[in-house]
Structures are given as C-alpha cells and as structure tokens.
Design an enzyme around this catalytic site. Sequence first.
Site, PDB file in Angstrom:
ATOM      1  NE  ARG A 269      -2.274   1.436   3.651  1.00  0.00           N
ATOM      2  CZ  ARG A 269      -2.978   1.696   4.761  1.00  0.00           C
ATOM      3  NH1 ARG A 269      -4.289   1.579   4.747  1.00  0.00           N
ATOM      4  NH2 ARG A 269      -2.376   2.018   5.877  1.00  0.00           N
TER       5      ARG A 269
ATOM      6  CB  THR B 155      -2.256   7.236  -2.836  1.00  0.00           C
ATOM      7  OG1 THR B 155      -1.651   5.940  -3.032  1.00  0.00           O
ATOM      8  CG2 THR B 155      -1.366   8.301  -3.460  1.00  0.00           C
TER       9      THR B 155
ATOM     10  CG  ASP C 281       2.867  -3.269   9.877  1.00  0.00           C
ATOM     11  OD1 ASP C 281       3.062  -4.498   9.761  1.00  0.00           O
ATOM     12  OD2 ASP C 281       2.988  -2.471   8.933  1.00  0.00           O
TER      13      ASP C 281
ATOM     14  CG  ASP D 203       6.523  -3.673  10.734  1.00  0.00           C
ATOM     15  OD1 ASP D 203       7.152  -4.337   9.880  1.00  0.00           O
ATOM     16  OD2 ASP D 203       6.285  -2.461  10.600  1.00  0.00           O
TER      17      ASP D 203
END
Length: 266
Positions: free
Chosen positions: A159, A163, A257, A260
């Site tokens: 991603r 944006t 995340d 991560d």
Amino acid sequence: MDLKAAYNNATTTSSSLQTTPLHDAKNGKSWFVKPWTSFQAAASLPDKVPGYERVHVIKRTYFTISLFTQLRDLNSSQEIFVKSARHLISIILSEALNFVPFMPKIVNTPVDGATYTGLEMTDVENLCVVSILRAADSMADHISHHLPGLPVGKILIQRDEKTAKPNVFFKKFPKNIQAKRVILVDPMLATGGSAAEAIQILKDDGVPEHCILMVCIVAADEGLQLLTKRFPQVRIVCGEIDRGLNSQKYIVPGLGDFGDRFFGTN
C-alpha cells in the site's frame, strides 16, 4: 440431495457415499453448505454478519477475546504476539474450513467392531491457498502445516502510504488455479484495496468469484463494504470487525502493523 440428507442416508447405507454428488466446483452454492455431525446436529459455522450475506465472524469465547486482547495490547512482546496470533489463526482457519466440501464417511473404530459415521474433506487436490505478502505468510504456513502438500500462491501488494492505494509487484500461483478453490489470506482487511486487487488478479487468471474464500483476523467495515460490493460472490471469514479507519486509513482500535509485530521488524 444436500449434505444433511446424504449424511442421514449414510447412517443406514454406505451406497450414498459413492453415488451422491454433493458438490460441484462450478456451482457456488453447493460449495458453501452446512456439515452434519454424527450427533444429528448442525456443525457450528461462523456467525453471519447482519447486513452482509456472505460475511462471517467466528464465535466469540472468553479464550478468543483474551487472544485478541494480547494481540491488541501495545505492550505485548513479540513472543506473546506471535503465540496469540498462532492460536487465533488456528481457530479462524478451523472455522473457515467449514466452507470447503465435505462428504459423509463411515469408518470402523477399534472397539467392538463399531462404526462411526462422520465427515471427510473432499476435493482437497483442487484446493489452494494464496497469501498477500508478507503478513499473510503467517496464515498460509499454518494451513500448510495442517494440510501438507496444499499448493500455496503468493501476491506481493504494498500500500502506498500517501495514497493508501495498492501497488502490485509480484504474483506466483499454482498450476491450473482457474480450476481450484482458493483460500485467500491476509491478517488485516482495512480499506480493502489490497484484497480487492488480489481478488481481481485471481479472477483475471480464471478463478470464479464463488470459488474464493477470503480469511482475515481483523476487518474494518470500509473494507467489507468494498469487497462485498465489487465481488458479491466472494465469502469472507474474519475474527473480529473493528469500528473503522482513522485518517491514515489504519484500523481502529486495530492492533498496529501485523507483519512488523509478528516478524519483529520495524
């Protein structure tokens, strides 16, 4: 004949096991049926989400809530996060597999020549997993552990942080994927952009919508709306649905995340 009727017939005769075609890969509805247990009661399926015809969440228990608590806790160590994630992945995938084909099967038990009329997963050779790299590898590996030899495909979609739109960098699918049922895995369904891109790639490669089962750990309503509108025949199974996205398009309350925290990277 549906699976319930075939199962009931199998309790009195084994002929239905050979003669009754319960599933047709070309017919979406026949794939998604309720299994039937030897106790003459419907097996437990994930709860259907109100307002969504083909979206399901797993049944909440004290144990699953405790696992989600550990996943969402900012202070959880990587060790705790991974352990909790693996437990949840096992539970969610176990419930998701209710939507693949099963057939009644009669087996002999070791006791007194008794028999047991149960179920057997069928058409496994036409089942595969596709993971959206890299976070979803944790889910794909778990399926491979329980179903050794199951083909695994990969899609690398990242991603754009500015944006929030997906960029596709890589794909590698099993042979004849257009003839397979696909379990598409990704831990987090936020905007739905990456998942939608992955589903469209699968469709472009010949996989029918009704043969795609999307499995995630946490989903946001925005992502569910996007997928169900664009791909109404895709079925989705998730652990919990969160209240929405923040201004940066991250799931809230979310868990950060996933990749991560699972793999120990920043």
